[in-house]
Design a protein around this motif. Sequence first.
Motif, short mmCIF file in Angstrom:
data_model
loop_
_atom_site.label_atom_id
_atom_site.label_comp_id
_atom_site.label_asym_id
_atom_site.label_seq_id
_atom_site.Cartn_x
_atom_site.Cartn_y
_atom_site.Cartn_z
N GLU A 275 0.83 -1.19 0.00
CA GLU A 275 0.00 0.00 0.00
C GLU A 275 0.86 1.25 0.00
O GLU A 275 1.98 1.24 0.50
N GLU B 17 0.38 5.27 1.00
CA GLU B 17 -0.44 6.31 1.62
C GLU B 17 0.20 7.66 1.28
O GLU B 17 1.36 7.89 1.61
N CYS B 18 -0.55 8.50 0.60
CA CYS B 18 -0.05 9.81 0.20
C CYS B 18 -0.83 10.88 0.97
O CYS B 18 -2.07 10.88 0.94
N THR B 19 -0.11 11.76 1.64
CA THR B 19 -0.76 12.82 2.41
C THR B 19 -0.46 14.20 1.82
O THR B 19 -0.55 15.20 2.52
N THR C 109 -5.34 12.87 2.59
CA THR C 109 -4.82 11.51 2.75
C THR C 109 -5.54 10.57 1.80
O THR C 109 -6.77 10.53 1.77
N ARG C 110 -4.74 9.84 1.03
CA ARG C 110 -5.28 8.83 0.11
C ARG C 110 -4.48 7.56 0.28
O ARG C 110 -3.27 7.60 0.43
N LEU C 111 -5.17 6.44 0.22
CA LEU C 111 -4.55 5.13 0.40
C LEU C 111 -4.80 4.30 -0.85
O LEU C 111 -5.93 4.21 -1.33
N TYR C 112 -3.73 3.71 -1.36
CA TYR C 112 -3.79 2.85 -2.54
C TYR C 112 -3.27 1.48 -2.14
O TYR C 112 -2.20 1.39 -1.56
N ARG C 113 -4.03 0.42 -2.48
CA ARG C 113 -3.65 -0.94 -2.07
C ARG C 113 -3.63 -1.86 -3.28
O ARG C 113 -4.52 -1.82 -4.12
N SER D 8 4.96 -1.12 2.35
CA SER D 8 4.20 0.12 2.46
C SER D 8 5.10 1.32 2.23
O SER D 8 6.30 1.29 2.52
N LEU E 220 4.76 5.63 2.78
CA LEU E 220 4.03 6.82 3.23
C LEU E 220 4.75 8.01 2.63
O LEU E 220 5.96 8.17 2.83
#
Length: 121
Positions: free
Chosen positions: A34, A36-38, A42-46, A105, A107
């Motif tokens: 995943e 996670e871009c803030t 905040t957006r999460l891509y999996r 992951s 971030l």
Amino acid sequence: MRDFDQMGLVVDWVDACRRGDLATLLDLYADDAEVECTCNGTRLYRGRRELETYWGPKLNAFPSAGFGLEEIHPAQNGVDLEYSVAGALRIRASFRFSAEGKIHSTLCEPAHQDAYEGCVC
């Protein structure tokens, strides 16, 4: 204990970004990874499909804008990286890894700047 080169894996990630090589970049991630871009909320891509949707447009922009490695160092549970886009926009990315030697992951967040509209991380 990690028996693979975490720093080397992140350097491979940087090289794939510089080349705009989406296939190689995605292969560095675990299947269930995943991002996670803030940068702009905040957006999460999996998973591979979402990571491909996230990274594809960004990688297309990196070669023409310029992608620079600013700092890289080991962190408590992985590797922290700071890179720049277009020589000015700086992004901090923290990587954590799977036991199989893949990125589990990432971030990312803006670094050393005020809030920036249009972050490309």
